[in-house]
Design a protein around this motif. Structure first.
Motif, PDB file in Angstrom:
ATOM      1  N   GLY A  42      27.334 -46.204  92.602  1.00 16.57           N
ATOM      2  CA  GLY A  42      26.442 -47.096  91.857  1.00 16.57           C
ATOM      3  C   GLY A  42      26.731 -48.534  92.276  1.00 16.57           C
ATOM      4  N   ILE A  43      25.675 -49.330  92.436  1.00 16.92           N
ATOM      5  CA  ILE A  43      25.872 -50.751  92.775  1.00 16.92           C
ATOM      6  C   ILE A  43      25.574 -51.568  91.521  1.00 16.92           C
ATOM      7  CG2 ILE A  43      25.190 -52.628  94.318  1.00 16.92           C
ATOM      8  CD1 ILE A  43      24.194 -50.553  96.308  1.00 16.92           C
ATOM      9  N   ASN A  44      26.527 -52.377  91.109  1.00 15.49           N
ATOM     10  CA  ASN A  44      26.398 -53.186  89.898  1.00 15.49           C
ATOM     11  C   ASN A  44      26.454 -54.671  90.240  1.00 15.49           C
ATOM     12  OD1 ASN A  44      26.494 -51.264  87.539  1.00 15.49           O
ATOM     13  ND2 ASN A  44      28.313 -50.575  88.652  1.00 15.49           N
ATOM     14  N   PRO A  45      25.903 -55.523  89.329  1.00 17.20           N
ATOM     15  CA  PRO A  45      26.011 -56.968  89.597  1.00 17.20           C
ATOM     16  C   PRO A  45      27.462 -57.420  89.782  1.00 17.20           C
ATOM     17  CG  PRO A  45      24.460 -56.568  87.808  1.00 17.20           C
ATOM     18  CD  PRO A  45      25.095 -55.239  88.121  1.00 17.20           C
ATOM     19  N   ALA A  46      28.401 -56.756  89.087  1.00 20.96           N
ATOM     20  CA  ALA A  46      29.816 -57.145  89.243  1.00 20.96           C
ATOM     21  C   ALA A  46      30.270 -57.025  90.700  1.00 20.96           C
ATOM     22  CB  ALA A  46      30.707 -56.272  88.354  1.00 20.96           C
ATOM     23  N   ASP A  47      29.623 -56.140  91.466  1.00 16.19           N
ATOM     24  CA  ASP A  47      30.054 -55.930  92.858  1.00 16.19           C
ATOM     25  C   ASP A  47      29.860 -57.189  93.697  1.00 16.19           C
ATOM     26  OD1 ASP A  47      30.137 -53.420  91.738  1.00 16.19           O
ATOM     27  OD2 ASP A  47      28.974 -52.421  93.300  1.00 16.19           O
ATOM     28  N   TRP A  48      28.665 -57.814  93.556  1.00 18.66           N
ATOM     29  CA  TRP A  48      28.458 -59.011  94.390  1.00 18.66           C
ATOM     30  C   TRP A  48      29.323 -60.168  93.893  1.00 18.66           C
ATOM     31  CZ3 TRP A  48      27.046 -63.794  92.825  1.00 18.66           C
ATOM     32  CH2 TRP A  48      26.256 -63.947  91.674  1.00 18.66           C
ATOM     33  N   LYS A  49      29.578 -60.169  92.570  1.00 18.89           N
ATOM     34  CA  LYS A  49      30.427 -61.243  92.029  1.00 18.89           C
ATOM     35  C   LYS A  49      31.860 -61.084  92.547  1.00 18.89           C
ATOM     36  CE  LYS A  49      27.401 -61.491  88.058  1.00 18.89           C
ATOM     37  NZ  LYS A  49      27.197 -61.296  86.626  1.00 18.89           N
ATOM     38  N   SER A 166      14.893 -54.420  81.009  1.00 18.05           N
ATOM     39  CA  SER A 166      14.555 -53.559  82.146  1.00 18.05           C
ATOM     40  C   SER A 166      15.731 -53.334  83.085  1.00 18.05           C
ATOM     41  CB  SER A 166      13.402 -54.182  82.940  1.00 18.05           C
ATOM     42  OG  SER A 166      13.824 -55.436  83.450  1.00 18.05           O
ATOM     43  N   GLY A 167      16.856 -54.012  82.849  1.00 10.51           N
ATOM     44  CA  GLY A 167      18.003 -53.887  83.747  1.00 10.51           C
ATOM     45  C   GLY A 167      18.838 -52.645  83.451  1.00 10.51           C
ATOM     46  N   GLY A 168      19.922 -52.509  84.193  1.00  5.81           N
ATOM     47  CA  GLY A 168      20.784 -51.334  84.036  1.00  5.81           C
ATOM     48  C   GLY A 168      21.317 -51.220  82.618  1.00  5.81           C
ATOM     49  N   VAL A 169      21.941 -52.282  82.114  1.00  3.69           N
ATOM     50  CA  VAL A 169      22.504 -52.247  80.759  1.00  3.69           C
ATOM     51  C   VAL A 169      21.373 -52.182  79.735  1.00  3.69           C
ATOM     52  CG1 VAL A 169      23.904 -53.512  79.071  1.00  3.69           C
ATOM     53  CG2 VAL A 169      24.561 -53.537  81.491  1.00  3.69           C
ATOM     54  N   GLY A 170      20.345 -53.029  79.925  1.00  2.52           N
ATOM     55  CA  GLY A 170      19.255 -53.117  78.956  1.00  2.52           C
ATOM     56  C   GLY A 170      18.493 -51.815  78.793  1.00  2.52           C
ATOM     57  N   THR A 306      16.120 -44.836  90.663  1.00  5.15           N
ATOM     58  CA  THR A 306      17.143 -45.337  91.590  1.00  5.15           C
ATOM     59  C   THR A 306      16.514 -45.709  92.925  1.00  5.15           C
ATOM     60  OG1 THR A 306      17.613 -43.067  92.246  1.00  5.15           O
ATOM     61  CG2 THR A 306      19.085 -44.041  90.624  1.00  5.15           C
ATOM     62  N   GLU A 307      17.064 -46.740  93.520  1.00  4.45           N
ATOM     63  CA  GLU A 307      16.688 -47.099  94.889  1.00  4.45           C
ATOM     64  C   GLU A 307      17.934 -46.893  95.737  1.00  4.45           C
ATOM     65  OE1 GLU A 307      14.719 -50.721  97.489  1.00  4.45           O
ATOM     66  OE2 GLU A 307      15.199 -51.076  95.398  1.00  4.45           O
ATOM     67  N   SER A 308      17.767 -46.058  96.762  1.00  5.23           N
ATOM     68  CA  SER A 308      18.927 -45.623  97.534  1.00  5.23           C
ATOM     69  C   SER A 308      19.060 -46.402  98.845  1.00  5.23           C
ATOM     70  CB  SER A 308      18.715 -44.131  97.810  1.00  5.23           C
ATOM     71  OG  SER A 308      19.851 -43.590  98.344  1.00  5.23           O
ATOM     72  N   PHE A 309      20.283 -46.809  99.157  1.00  9.47           N
ATOM     73  CA  PHE A 309      20.576 -47.527 100.409  1.00  9.47           C
ATOM     74  C   PHE A 309      21.635 -46.753 101.191  1.00  9.47           C
ATOM     75  CE2 PHE A 309      18.887 -50.622  97.558  1.00  9.47           C
ATOM     76  CZ  PHE A 309      18.170 -51.510  98.351  1.00  9.47           C
ATOM     77  N   SER A 310      21.540 -46.787 102.516  1.00 13.17           N
ATOM     78  CA  SER A 310      22.578 -46.147 103.316  1.00 13.17           C
ATOM     79  C   SER A 310      23.772 -47.095 103.420  1.00 13.17           C
ATOM     80  CB  SER A 310      22.052 -45.826 104.712  1.00 13.17           C
ATOM     81  OG  SER A 310      21.974 -47.027 105.450  1.00 13.17           O
ATOM     82  N   MET A 311      24.925 -46.559 103.838  1.00  9.87           N
ATOM     83  CA  MET A 311      26.115 -47.405 103.968  1.00  9.87           C
ATOM     84  C   MET A 311      25.846 -48.574 104.929  1.00  9.87           C
ATOM     85  SD  MET A 311      29.154 -44.548 104.003  1.00  9.87           S
ATOM     86  CE  MET A 311      30.683 -45.354 103.596  1.00  9.87           C
ATOM     87  N   ARG A 327      14.720 -53.634  90.712  1.00 11.77           N
ATOM     88  CA  ARG A 327      14.072 -52.776  89.726  1.00 11.77           C
ATOM     89  C   ARG A 327      14.861 -51.476  89.608  1.00 11.77           C
ATOM     90  NH1 ARG A 327       7.674 -51.791  89.175  1.00 11.77           N
ATOM     91  NH2 ARG A 327       7.785 -51.440  86.943  1.00 11.77           N
ATOM     92  N   GLY A 328      15.180 -51.061  88.398  1.00 10.55           N
ATOM     93  CA  GLY A 328      15.978 -49.842  88.237  1.00 10.55           C
ATOM     94  C   GLY A 328      17.374 -50.084  88.759  1.00 10.55           C
TER      95      GLY A 328
END
Ligand SMILES: NC(=O)c1ccc[n+]([C@@H]2O[C@H](COP(=O)([O-])OP(=O)(O)OC[C@H]3O[C@@H](n4cnc5c(N)ncnc54)[C@H](OP(=O)(O)O)[C@@H]3O)[C@@H](O)[C@H]2O)c1
Length: 336
Positions: A42-49, A166-170, A306-311, A327-328
Protein backbone atom coordinates in the motif's frame (compact mmCIF):
# COMPACT_ATOMS: atom_id res chain seq x y z
CA UNK A 1 12.76 -19.63 -0.19
CA UNK A 2 15.31 -17.22 -1.63
CA UNK A 3 17.99 -15.48 0.50
CA UNK A 4 18.02 -12.39 -1.68
CA UNK A 5 15.15 -10.21 -2.88
CA UNK A 6 14.36 -7.27 -5.13
CA UNK A 7 13.41 -4.07 -3.34
CA UNK A 8 13.03 -0.36 -3.97
CA UNK A 9 15.26 1.75 -1.77
CA UNK A 10 16.59 5.26 -1.26
CA UNK A 11 20.05 6.26 -0.08
CA UNK A 12 19.26 9.87 0.80
CA UNK A 13 16.24 12.02 1.63
CA UNK A 14 14.83 13.92 -1.33
CA UNK A 15 12.80 13.66 -4.50
CA UNK A 16 11.09 10.64 -6.02
CA UNK A 17 13.96 10.42 -8.52
CA UNK A 18 16.18 8.95 -5.80
CA UNK A 19 14.43 5.57 -5.79
CA UNK A 20 16.45 2.65 -7.10
CA UNK A 21 15.73 -1.02 -7.56
CA UNK A 22 18.20 -3.10 -5.55
CA UNK A 23 18.99 -6.70 -4.68
CA UNK A 24 19.26 -7.16 -0.93
CA UNK A 25 19.06 -9.94 1.69
CA UNK A 26 15.60 -11.12 2.74
CA UNK A 27 15.16 -9.64 6.26
CA UNK A 28 15.56 -11.97 9.23
CA UNK A 29 12.63 -13.02 11.36
CA UNK A 30 12.39 -12.20 15.06
CA UNK A 31 10.42 -14.54 17.32
CA UNK A 32 7.18 -12.51 17.10
CA UNK A 33 7.39 -11.88 13.34
CA UNK A 34 6.02 -13.52 10.24
CA UNK A 35 7.75 -13.29 6.87
CA UNK A 36 5.33 -12.22 4.15
CA UNK A 37 5.89 -12.71 0.43
CA UNK A 38 4.51 -9.36 -0.68
CA UNK A 39 1.78 -9.26 -3.33
CA UNK A 40 1.02 -5.53 -3.07
CA UNK A 41 2.47 -2.70 -1.00
CA UNK A 42 0.00 0.00 0.00
CA UNK A 43 1.27 3.51 -0.78
CA UNK A 44 0.40 6.11 1.85
CA UNK A 45 1.01 9.87 2.09
CA UNK A 46 3.42 9.10 4.96
CA UNK A 47 5.67 7.36 2.40
CA UNK A 48 6.48 10.50 0.43
CA UNK A 49 6.88 12.46 3.66
CA UNK A 50 9.40 9.87 4.88
CA UNK A 51 11.16 9.85 1.50
CA UNK A 52 11.47 13.65 1.56
CA UNK A 53 12.98 13.53 5.07
CA UNK A 54 10.05 15.14 6.94
CA UNK A 55 10.01 12.31 9.49
CA UNK A 56 13.78 11.92 9.80
CA UNK A 57 13.95 13.59 13.21
CA UNK A 58 10.90 11.78 14.58
CA UNK A 59 12.25 8.41 13.41
CA UNK A 60 15.97 8.27 14.26
CA UNK A 61 15.99 4.47 13.77
CA UNK A 62 15.66 4.89 10.00
CA UNK A 63 18.89 4.32 8.11
CA UNK A 64 20.03 3.98 4.49
CA UNK A 65 19.51 2.08 2.31
CA UNK A 66 15.90 2.63 3.31
CA UNK A 67 13.02 0.50 1.99
CA UNK A 68 9.73 2.36 2.49
CA UNK A 69 6.23 0.92 2.78
CA UNK A 70 3.95 0.81 5.84
CA UNK A 71 1.28 -1.55 4.49
CA UNK A 72 1.29 -4.84 2.61
CA UNK A 73 -0.72 -7.83 1.51
CA UNK A 74 0.61 -11.22 0.60
CA UNK A 75 1.23 -14.75 1.82
CA UNK A 76 2.98 -15.90 4.99
CA UNK A 77 6.07 -17.95 4.07
CA UNK A 78 7.70 -18.35 7.51
CA UNK A 79 6.75 -17.75 11.14
CA UNK A 80 8.84 -16.82 14.19
CA UNK A 81 8.88 -19.22 17.13
CA UNK A 82 6.40 -17.22 19.28
CA UNK A 83 3.80 -16.75 16.54
CA UNK A 84 0.44 -18.39 17.28
CA UNK A 85 -2.18 -16.58 15.18
CA UNK A 86 -0.80 -17.12 11.66
CA UNK A 87 0.53 -20.04 9.64
CA UNK A 88 2.60 -20.52 6.52
CA UNK A 89 0.27 -20.21 3.51
CA UNK A 90 -2.13 -17.69 5.11
CA UNK A 91 -3.14 -14.74 2.92
CA UNK A 92 -2.72 -11.62 5.03
CA UNK A 93 -3.27 -7.88 5.23
CA UNK A 94 -0.52 -6.30 7.26
CA UNK A 95 1.46 -3.34 8.39
CA UNK A 96 5.26 -3.54 8.53
CA UNK A 97 7.92 -3.08 11.22
CA UNK A 98 9.38 -0.01 9.53
CA UNK A 99 7.97 2.63 11.87
CA UNK A 100 8.89 0.73 15.00
CA UNK A 101 12.23 -0.92 14.33
CA UNK A 102 13.41 0.61 11.08
CA UNK A 103 13.35 -2.82 9.41
CA UNK A 104 12.71 -2.72 5.65
CA UNK A 105 9.16 -1.83 4.63
CA UNK A 106 6.89 -3.38 2.03
CA UNK A 107 8.40 -1.97 -1.19
CA UNK A 108 10.12 -5.35 -1.51
CA UNK A 109 9.46 -8.96 -2.42
CA UNK A 110 9.49 -9.98 1.26
CA UNK A 111 8.73 -8.14 4.48
CA UNK A 112 8.96 -9.13 8.16
CA UNK A 113 5.94 -8.10 10.22
CA UNK A 114 5.16 -8.48 13.90
CA UNK A 115 2.15 -10.81 14.09
CA UNK A 116 0.18 -8.10 15.94
CA UNK A 117 0.21 -6.06 12.70
CA UNK A 118 -1.01 -8.85 10.42
CA UNK A 119 -4.38 -10.58 10.01
CA UNK A 120 -5.61 -13.40 7.86
CA UNK A 121 -7.91 -12.41 4.98
CA UNK A 122 -10.51 -14.59 3.28
CA UNK A 123 -10.46 -15.35 -0.48
CA UNK A 124 -13.30 -12.85 -0.98
CA UNK A 125 -10.97 -9.93 -0.12
CA UNK A 126 -8.57 -9.25 -2.99
CA UNK A 127 -4.86 -8.86 -2.26
CA UNK A 128 -4.85 -5.43 -3.95
CA UNK A 129 -7.64 -4.14 -1.69
CA UNK A 130 -6.06 -5.78 1.37
CA UNK A 131 -2.94 -3.65 0.91
CA UNK A 132 -5.08 -0.51 1.48
CA UNK A 133 -6.40 -1.57 4.85
CA UNK A 134 -3.90 -1.37 7.66
CA UNK A 135 -2.88 2.28 8.02
CA UNK A 136 -5.90 4.10 6.52
CA UNK A 137 -8.64 1.91 8.01
CA UNK A 138 -7.18 1.60 11.52
CA UNK A 139 -6.40 5.35 11.56
CA UNK A 140 -10.08 6.04 10.74
CA UNK A 141 -11.33 3.45 13.24
CA UNK A 142 -9.23 4.75 16.11
CA UNK A 143 -9.98 8.42 15.33
CA UNK A 144 -13.71 7.75 15.60
CA UNK A 145 -13.92 5.15 18.35
CA UNK A 146 -10.88 5.41 20.69
CA UNK A 147 -11.91 6.83 24.05
CA UNK A 148 -9.23 9.54 23.92
CA UNK A 149 -10.17 10.53 20.34
CA UNK A 150 -13.75 10.56 18.95
CA UNK A 151 -15.17 8.19 21.62
CA UNK A 152 -18.06 7.43 19.27
CA UNK A 153 -20.29 4.59 20.41
CA UNK A 154 -23.09 2.87 18.55
CA UNK A 155 -26.53 4.44 18.48
CA UNK A 156 -25.74 7.93 19.80
CA UNK A 157 -27.20 9.59 16.69
CA UNK A 158 -24.32 12.04 16.56
CA UNK A 159 -23.69 14.48 13.74
CA UNK A 160 -20.24 14.23 12.21
CA UNK A 161 -18.37 16.17 9.53
CA UNK A 162 -15.66 14.23 7.71
CA UNK A 163 -13.28 16.56 5.90
CA UNK A 164 -11.46 14.78 3.05
CA UNK A 165 -14.02 11.98 2.77
CA UNK A 166 -12.80 10.64 -0.57
CA UNK A 167 -9.27 9.83 0.64
CA UNK A 168 -7.91 6.63 2.14
CA UNK A 169 -8.67 7.53 5.77
CA UNK A 170 -11.86 9.46 4.92
CA UNK A 171 -13.49 6.76 2.82
CA UNK A 172 -13.20 4.26 5.67
CA UNK A 173 -14.27 6.86 8.25
CA UNK A 174 -17.53 7.66 6.43
CA UNK A 175 -18.53 4.00 6.46
CA UNK A 176 -17.50 3.32 10.07
CA UNK A 177 -19.37 6.41 11.28
CA UNK A 178 -22.53 5.42 9.36
CA UNK A 179 -22.38 1.91 10.72
CA UNK A 180 -22.18 3.39 14.23
CA UNK A 181 -25.48 5.19 13.59
CA UNK A 182 -24.07 8.68 13.09
CA UNK A 183 -25.41 11.25 10.62
CA UNK A 184 -22.51 12.08 8.35
CA UNK A 185 -21.71 15.20 6.35
CA UNK A 186 -18.67 15.09 4.08
CA UNK A 187 -16.42 17.35 2.07
CA UNK A 188 -14.87 16.30 -1.20
CA UNK A 189 -14.05 17.79 -4.57
CA UNK A 190 -16.75 17.85 -7.25
CA UNK A 191 -15.45 14.77 -9.06
CA UNK A 192 -15.67 12.65 -5.89
CA UNK A 193 -19.18 13.63 -4.73
CA UNK A 194 -20.91 10.53 -6.11
CA UNK A 195 -18.17 8.23 -4.76
CA UNK A 196 -18.58 9.69 -1.27
CA UNK A 197 -22.36 9.41 -1.55
CA UNK A 198 -21.95 5.73 -2.45
CA UNK A 199 -20.02 5.27 0.82
CA UNK A 200 -23.08 6.48 2.75
CA UNK A 201 -22.63 10.23 3.21
CA UNK A 202 -25.93 11.89 4.22
CA UNK A 203 -24.91 15.41 3.30
CA UNK A 204 -22.44 16.27 0.56
CA UNK A 205 -20.34 19.42 0.56
CA UNK A 206 -18.32 20.26 -2.53
CA UNK A 207 -15.43 22.21 -1.05
CA UNK A 208 -14.45 23.42 -4.52
CA UNK A 209 -17.69 25.32 -5.13
CA UNK A 210 -19.40 25.67 -1.74
CA UNK A 211 -18.63 27.45 1.51
CA UNK A 212 -18.29 24.69 4.13
CA UNK A 213 -19.42 26.87 7.06
CA UNK A 214 -22.52 28.16 5.27
CA UNK A 215 -23.54 24.80 3.89
CA UNK A 216 -23.04 22.98 7.19
CA UNK A 217 -25.63 25.26 8.83
CA UNK A 218 -28.42 23.36 7.02
CA UNK A 219 -27.02 20.03 8.25
CA UNK A 220 -26.38 21.02 11.85
CA UNK A 221 -27.74 24.49 12.80
CA UNK A 222 -26.36 24.11 16.34
CA UNK A 223 -23.04 22.65 15.28
CA UNK A 224 -21.77 19.10 14.85
CA UNK A 225 -20.65 16.76 17.62
CA UNK A 226 -17.49 15.67 15.87
CA UNK A 227 -15.29 16.84 13.01
CA UNK A 228 -12.78 14.39 11.61
CA UNK A 229 -10.28 16.40 9.59
CA UNK A 230 -8.10 14.19 7.40
CA UNK A 231 -6.83 17.08 5.27
CA UNK A 232 -4.90 19.76 7.18
CA UNK A 233 -5.06 22.84 9.34
CA UNK A 234 -6.49 25.65 7.24
CA UNK A 235 -8.61 23.45 4.94
CA UNK A 236 -11.69 24.57 6.94
CA UNK A 237 -11.75 28.12 8.25
CA UNK A 238 -12.40 28.25 12.01
CA UNK A 239 -13.38 24.58 12.41
CA UNK A 240 -13.81 24.93 16.19
CA UNK A 241 -16.76 27.27 15.52
CA UNK A 242 -18.58 24.49 13.65
CA UNK A 243 -18.79 22.33 16.78
CA UNK A 244 -21.57 22.09 19.35
CA UNK A 245 -20.55 23.05 22.89
CA UNK A 246 -18.49 20.10 24.18
CA UNK A 247 -17.85 18.84 20.62
CA UNK A 248 -14.52 17.51 19.37
CA UNK A 249 -12.30 18.30 16.41
CA UNK A 250 -10.05 15.36 15.61
CA UNK A 251 -7.19 16.30 13.32
CA UNK A 252 -5.31 13.42 11.77
CA UNK A 253 -1.71 14.51 12.27
CA UNK A 254 -0.26 15.21 8.83
CA UNK A 255 3.26 16.10 10.10
CA UNK A 256 3.60 18.65 7.29
CA UNK A 257 0.46 20.83 7.62
CA UNK A 258 -0.73 20.75 11.22
CA UNK A 259 -0.56 24.48 11.96
CA UNK A 260 0.05 25.66 15.52
CA UNK A 261 -1.12 22.65 17.53
CA UNK A 262 -0.63 24.16 20.99
CA UNK A 263 -2.47 27.38 20.06
CA UNK A 264 -5.42 25.52 18.57
CA UNK A 265 -5.77 23.24 21.58
CA UNK A 266 -5.72 26.25 23.91
CA UNK A 267 -8.32 28.05 21.77
CA UNK A 268 -10.55 24.96 21.85
CA UNK A 269 -10.44 24.98 25.64
CA UNK A 270 -11.46 28.65 25.70
CA UNK A 271 -14.40 27.89 23.41
CA UNK A 272 -15.62 24.92 25.46
CA UNK A 273 -14.77 22.31 22.81
CA UNK A 274 -11.92 19.82 22.32
CA UNK A 275 -9.17 19.54 19.75
CA UNK A 276 -7.33 16.23 19.50
CA UNK A 277 -4.40 15.41 17.19
CA UNK A 278 -4.61 11.77 16.20
CA UNK A 279 -1.75 9.46 15.36
CA UNK A 280 -2.41 5.85 14.41
CA UNK A 281 -1.61 3.63 17.39
CA UNK A 282 -0.51 0.02 17.81
CA UNK A 283 -2.98 -0.49 20.63
CA UNK A 284 -5.72 -2.89 19.62
CA UNK A 285 -4.63 -2.82 15.98
CA UNK A 286 -4.94 -6.56 15.41
CA UNK A 287 -8.48 -6.76 16.83
CA UNK A 288 -9.51 -3.67 14.86
CA UNK A 289 -8.07 -5.09 11.65
CA UNK A 290 -9.81 -8.41 12.23
CA UNK A 291 -13.15 -6.61 12.66
CA UNK A 292 -12.55 -4.51 9.55
CA UNK A 293 -11.61 -7.56 7.46
CA UNK A 294 -14.74 -9.38 8.72
CA UNK A 295 -16.85 -6.39 7.63
CA UNK A 296 -15.21 -6.45 4.19
CA UNK A 297 -15.74 -10.22 3.87
CA UNK A 298 -19.42 -9.81 4.81
CA UNK A 299 -19.87 -7.18 2.08
CA UNK A 300 -20.44 -4.46 4.71
CA UNK A 301 -17.49 -2.34 3.66
CA UNK A 302 -16.73 -0.78 0.30
CA UNK A 303 -12.99 -1.05 -0.22
CA UNK A 304 -11.44 1.87 -2.09
CA UNK A 305 -10.73 1.49 -5.80
CA UNK A 306 -7.04 0.76 -6.29
CA UNK A 307 -4.63 2.09 -8.86
CA UNK A 308 -1.75 -0.28 -9.37
CA UNK A 309 1.86 0.70 -10.19
CA UNK A 310 4.78 -1.56 -11.04
CA UNK A 311 8.00 -1.36 -9.00
CA UNK A 312 9.59 0.45 -11.96
CA UNK A 313 6.90 3.17 -11.75
CA UNK A 314 7.43 4.01 -8.09
CA UNK A 315 8.64 7.56 -8.83
CA UNK A 316 5.47 8.27 -10.81
CA UNK A 317 3.29 6.88 -7.97
CA UNK A 318 5.05 9.04 -5.37
CA UNK A 319 4.81 12.16 -7.50
CA UNK A 320 1.06 11.59 -7.84
CA UNK A 321 0.62 10.82 -4.14
CA UNK A 322 2.41 14.04 -3.28
CA UNK A 323 -0.26 16.09 -5.06
CA UNK A 324 -2.83 14.88 -2.48
CA UNK A 325 -5.29 14.37 -5.32
CA UNK A 326 -4.92 10.67 -6.04
CA UNK A 327 -8.26 8.93 -6.47
CA UNK A 328 -8.80 5.84 -4.31
CA UNK A 329 -5.68 4.09 -3.04
CA UNK A 330 -2.45 3.53 -4.88
CA UNK A 331 -0.73 0.18 -4.53
CA UNK A 332 2.61 -1.14 -5.73
CA UNK A 333 2.27 -4.47 -7.45
CA UNK A 334 5.13 -6.71 -6.33
CA UNK A 335 4.04 -10.28 -7.15
CA UNK A 336 0.79 -12.18 -6.94
N1 LIG B 1 -0.65 10.61 11.79
C1 LIG B 1 -1.10 9.43 11.41
O1 LIG B 1 -1.05 8.45 12.16
C2 LIG B 1 -1.69 9.33 10.03
C3 LIG B 1 -2.24 8.14 9.61
C4 LIG B 1 -2.84 8.10 8.34
C5 LIG B 1 -2.85 9.26 7.54
N2 LIG B 1 -2.27 10.38 8.01
C6 LIG B 1 -2.31 11.63 7.22
O2 LIG B 1 -3.67 11.95 6.94
C7 LIG B 1 -3.77 12.60 5.69
C8 LIG B 1 -4.81 11.88 4.82
O3 LIG B 1 -4.34 10.57 4.53
P1 LIG B 1 -5.06 9.70 3.41
O4 LIG B 1 -4.38 8.39 3.37
O5 LIG B 1 -6.53 9.76 3.62
O6 LIG B 1 -4.68 10.57 2.11
P2 LIG B 1 -5.25 10.46 0.61
O7 LIG B 1 -5.76 9.10 0.36
O8 LIG B 1 -4.20 11.02 -0.26
O9 LIG B 1 -6.51 11.41 0.61
C9 LIG B 1 -6.42 12.76 0.70
C10 LIG B 1 -7.77 13.31 0.23
O10 LIG B 1 -7.88 14.65 0.63
C11 LIG B 1 -8.80 15.25 -0.25
N3 LIG B 1 -8.57 16.69 -0.21
C12 LIG B 1 -7.49 17.38 -0.65
N4 LIG B 1 -7.65 18.69 -0.37
C13 LIG B 1 -8.85 18.81 0.26
C14 LIG B 1 -9.59 19.90 0.80
N5 LIG B 1 -9.11 21.15 0.77
N6 LIG B 1 -10.78 19.66 1.39
C15 LIG B 1 -11.29 18.41 1.46
N7 LIG B 1 -10.65 17.32 0.94
C16 LIG B 1 -9.45 17.55 0.35
C17 LIG B 1 -8.55 14.62 -1.62
O11 LIG B 1 -9.81 14.36 -2.21
P3 LIG B 1 -10.50 15.35 -3.29
O12 LIG B 1 -9.80 15.07 -4.61
O13 LIG B 1 -11.94 14.92 -3.27
O14 LIG B 1 -10.23 16.72 -2.83
C18 LIG B 1 -7.93 13.26 -1.27
O15 LIG B 1 -8.80 12.20 -1.59
C19 LIG B 1 -2.34 12.61 5.11
O16 LIG B 1 -1.74 13.84 5.42
C20 LIG B 1 -1.63 11.50 5.87
O17 LIG B 1 -0.25 11.67 5.95
C21 LIG B 1 -1.70 10.45 9.23
Amino acid sequence: MKNMMQAISINQWGSADYFQQVNMPVPELDADDVLVKVAYAGINPADWKMRAGHLAQAMPNLGFPLVLGLDASGTVVATGKNVTSLNVGDRVASGTNLFHSGKPGSYAQYVVVNEQRAVKIPESVSLAAAATLTTPATTAWQALFSSEKGALTHGQGKKILINGASGGVGSYAVQFAKQAGAEVATTSSTQNLSYVESLGSDFLIDYKTQDITQRLKSFAPNGVDLILDTVSAGSISNPLDLLKPGGTLISIATITDDGDIEASMALAKEKGVHHVYAMVSEEGMKQQLNKIVAMAAAGELILPPTESFSMLDIAQAHTLMETGKARGKMVLEISH
